[in-house]
Design an enzyme around this catalytic site. Structure first.
Site, PDB file in Angstrom:
ATOM      1  N   GLU A   1       0.829  -1.210   0.000  1.00 44.22           N
ATOM      2  CA  GLU A   1       0.000   0.000   0.000  1.00 44.22           C
ATOM      3  C   GLU A   1       0.863   1.259   0.000  1.00 44.22           C
ATOM      4  O   GLU A   1       0.642   2.203   0.765  1.00 44.22           O
ATOM      5  CB  GLU A   1      -0.979   0.000   1.178  1.00 44.22           C
ATOM      6  CG  GLU A   1      -2.049  -1.054   1.054  1.00 44.22           C
ATOM      7  CD  GLU A   1      -3.089  -1.003   2.166  1.00 44.22           C
ATOM      8  OE1 GLU A   1      -3.158  -0.003   2.913  1.00 44.22           O
ATOM      9  OE2 GLU A   1      -3.834  -1.987   2.279  1.00 44.22           O
TER      10      GLU A   1
ATOM     11  N   GLY B   1      10.503 -15.983  18.423  1.00 45.56           N
ATOM     12  CA  GLY B   1      11.393 -15.829  19.573  1.00 45.56           C
ATOM     13  C   GLY B   1      12.869 -16.027  19.280  1.00 45.56           C
ATOM     14  O   GLY B   1      13.674 -16.117  20.205  1.00 45.56           O
TER      15      GLY B   1
ATOM     16  N   GLY C   1      14.622 -13.897  17.137  1.00 47.15           N
ATOM     17  CA  GLY C   1      15.207 -12.642  16.670  1.00 47.15           C
ATOM     18  C   GLY C   1      15.071 -12.396  15.181  1.00 47.15           C
ATOM     19  O   GLY C   1      15.513 -11.369  14.669  1.00 47.15           O
TER      20      GLY C   1
ATOM     21  N   ALA D   1      12.309 -11.825  13.364  1.00 48.00           N
ATOM     22  CA  ALA D   1      11.385 -10.719  13.060  1.00 48.00           C
ATOM     23  C   ALA D   1      12.104  -9.392  13.225  1.00 48.00           C
ATOM     24  O   ALA D   1      11.963  -8.482  12.389  1.00 48.00           O
ATOM     25  CB  ALA D   1      10.147 -10.790  13.946  1.00 48.00           C
TER      26      ALA D   1
ATOM     27  N   ASN E   1      -1.210  -9.266  20.682  1.00 52.36           N
ATOM     28  CA  ASN E   1       0.130  -9.640  20.216  1.00 52.36           C
ATOM     29  C   ASN E   1       1.181  -8.821  20.983  1.00 52.36           C
ATOM     30  O   ASN E   1       1.864  -7.962  20.439  1.00 52.36           O
ATOM     31  CB  ASN E   1       0.246  -9.436  18.706  1.00 52.36           C
ATOM     32  CG  ASN E   1       1.417 -10.192  18.128  1.00 52.36           C
ATOM     33  OD1 ASN E   1       2.315 -10.626  18.838  1.00 52.36           O
ATOM     34  ND2 ASN E   1       1.418 -10.335  16.808  1.00 52.36           N
TER      35      ASN E   1
ATOM     36  N   LEU F   1       8.292  -5.460  20.422  1.00 49.19           N
ATOM     37  CA  LEU F   1       9.341  -5.388  19.408  1.00 49.19           C
ATOM     38  C   LEU F   1       9.219  -4.096  18.609  1.00 49.19           C
ATOM     39  O   LEU F   1      10.214  -3.389  18.402  1.00 49.19           O
ATOM     40  CB  LEU F   1       9.267  -6.593  18.469  1.00 49.19           C
ATOM     41  CG  LEU F   1      10.169  -6.517  17.230  1.00 49.19           C
ATOM     42  CD1 LEU F   1      11.641  -6.483  17.620  1.00 49.19           C
ATOM     43  CD2 LEU F   1       9.877  -7.682  16.298  1.00 49.19           C
ATOM     44  N   TYR F   2       8.025  -3.779  18.153  1.00 50.33           N
ATOM     45  CA  TYR F   2       7.835  -2.578  17.340  1.00 50.33           C
ATOM     46  C   TYR F   2       8.234  -1.327  18.115  1.00 50.33           C
ATOM     47  O   TYR F   2       8.894  -0.430  17.578  1.00 50.33           O
ATOM     48  CB  TYR F   2       6.391  -2.468  16.854  1.00 50.33           C
ATOM     49  CG  TYR F   2       5.915  -3.661  16.043  1.00 50.33           C
ATOM     50  CD1 TYR F   2       6.792  -4.442  15.298  1.00 50.33           C
ATOM     51  CD2 TYR F   2       4.578  -4.031  16.032  1.00 50.33           C
ATOM     52  CE1 TYR F   2       6.354  -5.537  14.571  1.00 50.33           C
ATOM     53  CE2 TYR F   2       4.128  -5.125  15.306  1.00 50.33           C
ATOM     54  CZ  TYR F   2       5.028  -5.872  14.581  1.00 50.33           C
ATOM     55  OH  TYR F   2       4.593  -6.957  13.856  1.00 50.33           O
TER      56      TYR F   2
END
Length: 181
Positions: free
Chosen positions: A78, A98, A100, A102, A130, A136-137
């Site tokens: 997008e 878990g 690493g 991602a 989540n 993480l983000y």
């Protein structure tokens, strides 16, 4: 092909689409990626993956560098040319959660989006449940922009859908911050 410390990121081959459909058909993954019903997805959904990957600004399959294990996907989609923005999405097989991967893939694609594609903004949505992904983000530098309250019915309850983004100048500042882990 692109590389991170432990991953190869490449455009999908024809043989990857069955693996992508299998990934989407894992209920643990599907409920983290979609606001649709968590149901078995068939050929029609699978046929839609190929044009989605082709139309995305960037769509990569992730494989481990050491064993070439198929891990999942990450994409920029997008894209808005005028506003120099895109959304990022990713999905990993549960056996690779878990480890690493991602974080590696996301840091790579955000850096690539800003440095090579000259994007100004990368956005994503994440479900309230989540917790690991949300952490993480935030750790990477994504900022919560808003919440679509009780917008997703899953596991017998309503949950919020959280909108997050990171801007190019924020990413540059984070990369220059030597106190960050």
């Amino acid at each position: 092909m692109f590389e991170t410390t432990n991953l190869h990121l490449r455009f999908p081959h024809s043989t990857d689409y069955d693996k992508l459909l299998d990934l989407w058909n894992d209920a643990r993954v599907q409920k983290m990626l979609s606001t649709n019903y968590i149901i078995p997805l068939g050929a029609k959904f699978g046929e839609g993956l190929r044009p989605f990957a082709s139309d995305a600004l960037m769509y990569c399959v992730m494989e481990t560098k050491d064993t070439s294990d198929w891990v999942g996907f990450i994409c920029l989609f997008e894209a808005e040319t005028k506003n120099r923005s895109a959304k990022v999405g990713l999905g990993l097989l549960p056996e690779f959660w878990g480890r690493g991967y991602a974080k590696q893939a996301l840091c790579f694609i955000v850096d690539y989006a800003f440095q090579e594609l000259a994007l100004h903004r990368v956005a994503l949505t994440v479900f309230e449940s989540n917790i690991v992904a949300r952490a993480l983000y935030k750790k990477i530098g994504f900022v919560e922009e808003g919440v679509d309250r009780k917008a997703n019915w899953v596991d017998g309850r309503w949950q919020d859908v959280i909108r997050m983004s990171i801007l190019d100048e924020e990413w540059v500042a984070l990369k220059q911050d030597t106190t960050r882990p």
